[in-house]
Design an enzyme around this catalytic site. Structure first.
Site, PDB file in Angstrom:
ATOM      1  NE  ARG A 156      -3.528  -2.050   2.743  1.00 44.33           N
ATOM      2  CZ  ARG A 156      -3.807  -2.959   3.912  1.00 44.33           C
ATOM      3  NH1 ARG A 156      -2.471  -2.033   4.844  1.00 44.33           N
ATOM      4  NH2 ARG A 156      -4.258  -3.849   3.955  1.00 44.33           N
ATOM      5  CG  ASP A 213       2.177   6.490   2.673  1.00 45.70           C
ATOM      6  OD1 ASP A 213       1.330   5.883   2.254  1.00 45.70           O
ATOM      7  OD2 ASP A 213       3.422   6.033   3.366  1.00 45.70           O
ATOM      8  CE1 TYR A 240       7.268   0.794  -0.895  1.00 50.86           C
ATOM      9  CE2 TYR A 240       7.382  -1.648   0.405  1.00 50.86           C
ATOM     10  CZ  TYR A 240       7.060  -0.603  -0.240  1.00 50.86           C
ATOM     11  OH  TYR A 240       5.808  -0.299  -0.099  1.00 50.86           O
ATOM     12  NE  ARG A 252       7.746   8.982   3.552  1.00 53.84           N
ATOM     13  CZ  ARG A 252       6.615   9.084   3.350  1.00 53.84           C
ATOM     14  NH1 ARG A 252       5.864   8.443   2.712  1.00 53.84           N
ATOM     15  NH2 ARG A 252       6.368  10.816   3.747  1.00 53.84           N
TER      16      ARG A 252
END
Lengths: 243, 243
Positions: free
Chosen positions: A49, A51, A109, A196
């Site tokens: 999911r 962002d 990621y 992040r």
């Protein structure tokens, strides 16, 4: 038939993957494209999911369909209905019980920091610009402390509601190529904003505000305030989903 | 004082470098930014007149000013007034008679073809997508015929008015890196659309529609219709200006 899609998208113009009431999401735009060509009312399940503003090179999604469009033509048919910031790169039949999110064994990621004197217009939507030179060797050393099974509560955006904050990071690599510092993280799952916040913490390490060894105690603290800040979304990209 | 600027820009949202009456150009936006900080009415001269949608990694421009802003602060001051798709990367004092365009000894452009099965949202504004596999070796061989001093009338958009179509190409390299084919051309000057027509011709060579040796006779013909089509602007980038 249960169909698996491999997707690439530029997340700049979207409020993330997940369907929302008053904002345009990747999921919604994709579902509308599939509905238009199949005449069905499909529900697409995404593996990650992402962002608002986050990109994907290798997002995986699945949906159930009775369409008679041949599988090999499906990517072209769907792409025809999609804006050019979302592309289906592959479609294939998968077992009926395949679920893009629940079946994922790992996701990869990458967070990209553009570490140079001046920002770059050509990559501004795909990297986070930071003008002070970062100590990549220190960031590499710090990265090793994230490896393994930990409770990553300190690296989760506050306000998230999940059963467990324990995740397994299989791999975390920090590399500089010219002006770009790439942080690649592979884990069995990610908490909200986890990459992040990890990247923001490594940035503080690169500035010598946090020493590499401190990462262990930040993880142990379980305290979000001990970790670095959440870096902005444009530097983040979902590279791959592993099944 | 005569000031030289080194510029990077994403040309996607601009109608090219040159100031126009009813369209937003890089020159205009840059002049407005400089005017705002100096209080002067400057005229900026660019080395290369990039077209609508064409990018620059190393455009050079100059302007005359009496500003008292220190040179080393000028990039930051101008960038503060610029949108984030244009960035000044360097400012320095140059001789009073320096002229960014007239003094340029050579310019280097790169044209990027994304040669893959599906388009890529992440690079769609910076490469031309072409799905049929191109023979890069043939393109390399063809490239060598462009080298040297030639009348490049066949590689100029019709309707251009220039005194001479003779240009000297010092270097032309074709390289594939993964899905990207990069055509890099260095010359003492370029005709209107010259790199985009050269690239379109090399694309036809890569498809075996034109054989490499034919390039010599296309140049000799001076006939625009003999060359390939003009590839779209987003694949083109002004890499460097040499003085």
């Amino acid at each position: 038939m249960n169909v698996e899609l491999l997707l690439e998208y530029d997340g700049t113009s979207y409020h993330g993957w997940q369907r929302q009431k008053n904002a345009r999401s990747v999921q919604q735009v994709l579902e509308e494209a599939i509905n238009a060509i199949t005449g069905e009312n499909v529900r697409v399940i995404g593996a990650g999911r992402t962002d608002a503003g986050v990109h994907a090179l290798g997002q995986v999604a699945n949906f159930k369909t009775n369409t008679r469009i041949p599988l090999e033509k499906l990517p072209y048919a769907i792409n025809n209905r999609l804006p050019d910031d979302i592309v289906v790169k592959r479609a294939r039949a998968v077992p009926e019980d395949f679920h893009a999110r629940l079946w994922a064994k790992a996701k990869v990621y990458a967070y990209t920091i553009h570490n140079a004197s001046f920002p770059s217009p050509l990559i501004r939507n795909f990297a986070y610009f930071f003008p002070i030179t970062l100590d990549v060797d220190a960031m590499k050393r710090a990265g090793s402390y994230f490896l393994g099974v930990h409770d990553f509560s300190a690296f989760m955006a506050s306000g998230s509601a999940v059963k467990s904050c324990v995740r397994h990071i299989f791999r975390l690599e920090v590399n500089r190529q010219g002006d770009l510092i790439k942080i690649e993280v592979e884990a069995n799952g990610f908490l909200y904003n986890m990459v992040r916040i990890i990247s923001g913490t490594l940035l503080d390490v690169g500035l010598h505000r946090i020493c590499p060894e401190e990462v262990a105690s930040i993880i142990e603290s379980g305290n979000r305030d001990m970790a670095g800040r959440t870096l902005p979304p444009q530097g983040l990209c979902l590279l791959k989903v592993v099944y």
